[in-house]
Design a protein around this motif. Structure first.
Motif, PDB file in Angstrom:
ATOM      1  N   ARG A   1     -20.139   1.561  15.873  1.00 48.64           N
ATOM      2  CA  ARG A   1     -21.313   1.812  16.706  1.00 48.64           C
ATOM      3  C   ARG A   1     -21.389   3.289  17.108  1.00 48.64           C
ATOM      4  O   ARG A   1     -22.475   3.891  17.145  1.00 48.64           O
ATOM      5  CB  ARG A   1     -21.267   0.920  17.949  1.00 48.64           C
ATOM      6  CG  ARG A   1     -21.616  -0.544  17.656  1.00 48.64           C
ATOM      7  CD  ARG A   1     -21.869  -1.300  18.945  1.00 48.64           C
ATOM      8  NE  ARG A   1     -20.655  -1.450  19.736  1.00 48.64           N
ATOM      9  CZ  ARG A   1     -19.774  -2.446  19.566  1.00 48.64           C
ATOM     10  NH1 ARG A   1     -19.978  -3.371  18.630  1.00 48.64           N
ATOM     11  NH2 ARG A   1     -18.709  -2.531  20.326  1.00 48.64           N
ATOM     12  N   ALA A   2     -20.218   3.895  17.393  1.00 51.46           N
ATOM     13  CA  ALA A   2     -20.201   5.306  17.784  1.00 51.46           C
ATOM     14  C   ALA A   2     -20.643   6.188  16.626  1.00 51.46           C
ATOM     15  O   ALA A   2     -21.399   7.154  16.816  1.00 51.46           O
ATOM     16  CB  ALA A   2     -18.795   5.697  18.255  1.00 51.46           C
ATOM     17  N   ALA A   3     -20.181   5.873  15.425  1.00 54.63           N
ATOM     18  CA  ALA A   3     -20.573   6.668  14.252  1.00 54.63           C
ATOM     19  C   ALA A   3     -22.071   6.541  13.989  1.00 54.63           C
ATOM     20  O   ALA A   3     -22.752   7.530  13.661  1.00 54.63           O
ATOM     21  CB  ALA A   3     -19.785   6.212  13.029  1.00 54.63           C
ATOM     22  N   LYS A   4     -22.609   5.321  14.144  1.00 51.43           N
ATOM     23  CA  LYS A   4     -24.041   5.113  13.934  1.00 51.43           C
ATOM     24  C   LYS A   4     -24.859   5.886  14.966  1.00 51.43           C
ATOM     25  O   LYS A   4     -25.865   6.543  14.629  1.00 51.43           O
ATOM     26  CB  LYS A   4     -24.346   3.623  14.028  1.00 51.43           C
ATOM     27  CG  LYS A   4     -25.802   3.285  13.755  1.00 51.43           C
ATOM     28  CD  LYS A   4     -26.027   1.781  13.800  1.00 51.43           C
ATOM     29  CE  LYS A   4     -27.494   1.438  13.537  1.00 51.43           C
ATOM     30  NZ  LYS A   4     -27.745  -0.035  13.572  1.00 51.43           N
ATOM     31  N   ALA A   5     -24.407   5.868  16.224  1.00 52.91           N
ATOM     32  CA  ALA A   5     -25.113   6.590  17.279  1.00 52.91           C
ATOM     33  C   ALA A   5     -25.011   8.096  17.071  1.00 52.91           C
ATOM     34  O   ALA A   5     -25.973   8.842  17.319  1.00 52.91           O
ATOM     35  CB  ALA A   5     -24.546   6.193  18.646  1.00 52.91           C
ATOM     36  N   ALA A   6     -23.864   8.577  16.617  1.00 56.61           N
ATOM     37  CA  ALA A   6     -23.692  10.014  16.360  1.00 56.61           C
ATOM     38  C   ALA A   6     -24.588  10.466  15.228  1.00 56.61           C
ATOM     39  O   ALA A   6     -25.165  11.566  15.259  1.00 56.61           O
ATOM     40  CB  ALA A   6     -22.233  10.312  16.042  1.00 56.61           C
ATOM     41  N   ARG A   7     -24.717   9.614  14.202  1.00 59.32           N
ATOM     42  CA  ARG A   7     -25.594   9.972  13.085  1.00 59.32           C
ATOM     43  C   ARG A   7     -27.052  10.026  13.554  1.00 59.32           C
ATOM     44  O   ARG A   7     -27.813  10.916  13.163  1.00 59.32           O
ATOM     45  CB  ARG A   7     -25.434   8.947  11.958  1.00 59.32           C
ATOM     46  CG  ARG A   7     -26.128   9.330  10.673  1.00 59.32           C
ATOM     47  CD  ARG A   7     -25.832   8.354   9.542  1.00 59.32           C
ATOM     48  NE  ARG A   7     -24.419   8.389   9.176  1.00 59.32           N
ATOM     49  CZ  ARG A   7     -23.551   7.409   9.455  1.00 59.32           C
ATOM     50  NH1 ARG A   7     -23.945   6.338  10.130  1.00 59.32           N
ATOM     51  NH2 ARG A   7     -22.291   7.511   9.080  1.00 59.32           N
ATOM     52  N   LEU A   8     -27.432   9.072  14.414  1.00 56.67           N
ATOM     53  CA  LEU A   8     -28.785   9.080  14.954  1.00 56.67           C
ATOM     54  C   LEU A   8     -29.028  10.328  15.802  1.00 56.67           C
ATOM     55  O   LEU A   8     -30.090  10.948  15.727  1.00 56.67           O
ATOM     56  CB  LEU A   8     -29.008   7.816  15.799  1.00 56.67           C
ATOM     57  CG  LEU A   8     -30.377   7.687  16.481  1.00 56.67           C
ATOM     58  CD1 LEU A   8     -31.486   7.621  15.440  1.00 56.67           C
ATOM     59  CD2 LEU A   8     -30.400   6.450  17.385  1.00 56.67           C
ATOM     60  N   ALA A   9     -28.028  10.721  16.591  1.00 56.85           N
ATOM     61  CA  ALA A   9     -28.163  11.918  17.426  1.00 56.85           C
ATOM     62  C   ALA A   9     -28.348  13.169  16.579  1.00 56.85           C
ATOM     63  O   ALA A   9     -29.061  14.103  16.968  1.00 56.85           O
ATOM     64  CB  ALA A   9     -26.931  12.054  18.327  1.00 56.85           C
ATOM     65  N   ALA A  10     -27.698  13.202  15.420  1.00 60.43           N
ATOM     66  CA  ALA A  10     -27.795  14.380  14.552  1.00 60.43           C
ATOM     67  C   ALA A  10     -29.106  14.426  13.782  1.00 60.43           C
ATOM     68  O   ALA A  10     -29.596  15.504  13.443  1.00 60.43           O
ATOM     69  CB  ALA A  10     -26.620  14.401  13.576  1.00 60.43           C
ATOM     70  N   GLU A  11     -29.682  13.261  13.496  1.00 60.81           N
ATOM     71  CA  GLU A  11     -30.832  13.208  12.596  1.00 60.81           C
ATOM     72  C   GLU A  11     -32.166  13.012  13.300  1.00 60.81           C
ATOM     73  O   GLU A  11     -33.221  13.278  12.714  1.00 60.81           O
ATOM     74  CB  GLU A  11     -30.628  12.072  11.581  1.00 60.81           C
ATOM     75  CG  GLU A  11     -29.433  12.293  10.665  1.00 60.81           C
ATOM     76  CD  GLU A  11     -29.195  11.099   9.750  1.00 60.81           C
ATOM     77  OE1 GLU A  11     -29.897  10.072   9.918  1.00 60.81           O
ATOM     78  OE2 GLU A  11     -28.313  11.203   8.875  1.00 60.81           O
ATOM     79  N   SER A  12     -32.144  12.537  14.533  1.00 58.96           N
ATOM     80  CA  SER A  12     -33.410  12.220  15.202  1.00 58.96           C
ATOM     81  C   SER A  12     -34.202  13.486  15.531  1.00 58.96           C
ATOM     82  O   SER A  12     -33.647  14.455  16.047  1.00 58.96           O
ATOM     83  CB  SER A  12     -33.141  11.437  16.488  1.00 58.96           C
ATOM     84  OG  SER A  12     -34.351  11.230  17.191  1.00 58.96           O
ATOM     85  N   PRO A  13     -35.515  13.472  15.269  1.00 59.60           N
ATOM     86  CA  PRO A  13     -36.353  14.624  15.636  1.00 59.60           C
ATOM     87  C   PRO A  13     -36.745  14.615  17.113  1.00 59.60           C
ATOM     88  O   PRO A  13     -37.301  15.594  17.606  1.00 59.60           O
ATOM     89  CB  PRO A  13     -37.588  14.436  14.742  1.00 59.60           C
ATOM     90  CG  PRO A  13     -37.681  12.963  14.533  1.00 59.60           C
ATOM     91  CD  PRO A  13     -36.281  12.451  14.510  1.00 59.60           C
ATOM     92  N   ASN A  14     -36.445  13.505  17.808  1.00 60.05           N
ATOM     93  CA  ASN A  14     -36.810  13.364  19.210  1.00 60.05           C
ATOM     94  C   ASN A  14     -35.652  13.799  20.090  1.00 60.05           C
ATOM     95  O   ASN A  14     -34.576  13.217  20.052  1.00 60.05           O
ATOM     96  CB  ASN A  14     -37.181  11.906  19.508  1.00 60.05           C
ATOM     97  CG  ASN A  14     -37.672  11.725  20.929  1.00 60.05           C
ATOM     98  OD1 ASN A  14     -36.899  11.782  21.877  1.00 60.05           O
ATOM     99  ND2 ASN A  14     -38.985  11.511  21.063  1.00 60.05           N
ATOM    100  N   GLU A  15     -35.877  14.836  20.891  1.00 58.34           N
ATOM    101  CA  GLU A  15     -34.775  15.395  21.688  1.00 58.34           C
ATOM    102  C   GLU A  15     -34.240  14.381  22.688  1.00 58.34           C
ATOM    103  O   GLU A  15     -33.025  14.282  22.900  1.00 58.34           O
ATOM    104  CB  GLU A  15     -35.249  16.651  22.413  1.00 58.34           C
ATOM    105  CG  GLU A  15     -34.140  17.327  23.213  1.00 58.34           C
ATOM    106  CD  GLU A  15     -34.595  18.637  23.839  1.00 58.34           C
ATOM    107  OE1 GLU A  15     -33.888  19.115  24.736  1.00 58.34           O
ATOM    108  OE2 GLU A  15     -35.643  19.157  23.417  1.00 58.34           O
ATOM    109  N   GLY A  16     -35.105  13.608  23.296  1.00 57.00           N
ATOM    110  CA  GLY A  16     -34.648  12.616  24.263  1.00 57.00           C
ATOM    111  C   GLY A  16     -33.785  11.558  23.612  1.00 57.00           C
ATOM    112  O   GLY A  16     -32.751  11.145  24.163  1.00 57.00           O
ATOM    113  N   GLU A  17     -34.213  11.095  22.437  1.00 59.94           N
ATOM    114  CA  GLU A  17     -33.435  10.098  21.705  1.00 59.94           C
ATOM    115  C   GLU A  17     -32.085  10.662  21.287  1.00 59.94           C
ATOM    116  O   GLU A  17     -31.060   9.974  21.355  1.00 59.94           O
ATOM    117  CB  GLU A  17     -34.228   9.629  20.485  1.00 59.94           C
ATOM    118  CG  GLU A  17     -33.582   8.474  19.741  1.00 59.94           C
ATOM    119  CD  GLU A  17     -34.436   8.014  18.573  1.00 59.94           C
ATOM    120  OE1 GLU A  17     -34.690   8.866  17.670  1.00 59.94           O
ATOM    121  OE2 GLU A  17     -34.846   6.846  18.548  1.00 59.94           O
TER     122      GLU A  17
END
Length: 337
Positions: free
Chosen positions: A284-300
């Motif tokens: 779950r941490a790896a998935k969330a970290a990948r989302l944090a790196a790839e998301s164009p939305n700063e809040g997300e």
């Protein structure tokens, strides 16, 4: 008269002053030149100049020169134009007979005789009948072996290697005040250091890659034997300083091997290196970290990063990354297309 290596010999120098000296005669051409040595012709008191083109050093010629002849005269005779230079060089060793060649005839006779007697006394009709042909064959082979000649060469010390292909260029650079062999050493040192530096840089980049560190945590756990060997090799390299070139080369090679083994081992283990109870949270941490790196939305991105930090803090495994120490970039990625 003694000349220093790579010293320019004045054109007015008489050949009698060059006895025992090896010289290179060349113009502005980067590869063409003549190498020569000088010895006394005791019968008539002249000086014998033995010479060869650098391209074909085994094919020599001879000049009989009056001892008072200036070196400029024979030097200029080899070239049709251009400024001719004569420089002192390391000793030349001309093409010469192989070891024992002067004893070739008696050696061949002895070898033939021993071969023939051995065959005749062997006790078999077949060998006895072949004694003469085999003796002749052995003698012929011995004759060929003993007539081998060693090629011409330039005697140098250390790792410096000079031959007909590089001696002119080396001399030109020495005359400009350079030390090409030292440049070669420095170039090799630079390559070794660059090789090790690329490994260190790659490892440091992985240290700041939260996703990679979670998925391949064994590379950052010194209790893993392969990782411990890599970290030891990295420390030894870091402490090498101005070690001799061969030492640096060995340390760099050890570092390359240790890093490759450690990384392959970590990527093979993957999440299996973690305690079984920690693996679901790590995913779950790896998935969330990948989302944090790839998301164009700063809040997300920020929310995902905080989620990663909470999970990793709860796992409390020393070899997993600290989000505070290795923050993900918060600038959204540029849209492509």
């Amino acid at each position: 008269m003694a000349f220093q290596l790579w010293e320019t010999i004045p054109p007015e120098t008489i050949v009698a002053d060059l006895l025992g000296t090896s010289v290179l005669i060349h113009t502005d051409h980067p590869t063409h030149g003549i190498v020569a040595t000088f010895r006394l012709n005791e019968d008539i008191g002249n000086v014998i100049m033995q010479f060869a083109r650098v391209e074909t050093m085994d094919s020599t010629g001879m000049l009989n020169l009056p001892s008072s002849r200036r070196i400029r005269d024979p030097a200029a005779s080899f070239f049709s134009g251009g400024r001719v230079r004569v420089v002192a060089m390391p000793p030349l060793e001309w093409k010469r007979p192989g070891v024992g060649m002067k004893w070739r005839t008696p050696a061949v006779m002895v070898i033939s005789l021993i071969t023939g007697l051995t065959c005749a006394l062997a006790g078999t009709t077949l060998l006895a009948g072949a004694a003469i042909p085999l003796a002749a064959l052995a003698g012929g082979l011995a004759w060929l072996v003993l007539r081998r000649q060693e090629p011409a060469g330039i005697r140098t010390a250390g790792s410096l290697h000079l031959d007909g292909g590089n001696v002119v260029e080396y001399a030109r650079r020495r005359m400009l005040g350079e030390r090409p062999e030292m440049l070669q050493v420095q170039e090799r040192r630079d390559r070794i250091e660059a090789r090790a530096e690329s490994i260190r840089s790659e490892y440091e980049a992985l240290l700041t890659d939260i996703v990679y560190r979670i998925n391949n945590s064994a590379l950052f756990d010194p209790s893993v034997p392969a990782t411990e060997r890599f970290q030891t090799a990295l420390l030894l390299w870091h402490d090498a300083g101005d070690a001799p070139l061969e030492t640096l080369d060995g340390l760099s090679a050890d570092l390359e091997i240790a890093y490759t083994v450690a990384r392959d081992n970590a990527e093979t283990l993957g999440l299996a290196h973690l305690p079984a109870t920690a693996r679901p949270d790590a995913r779950r941490a790896a998935k969330a970290a990948r989302l944090a790196a790839e998301s164009p939305n700063e809040g997300e991105r920020t929310a995902s990063l905080h989620h990663v930090a909470r999970i990793l803090d709860s796992l409390a495994l020393y070899y997993l990354p600290s989000v505070a120490a290795t923050p993900l970039p918060l600038d959204p990625p540029t849209n492509q297309g």
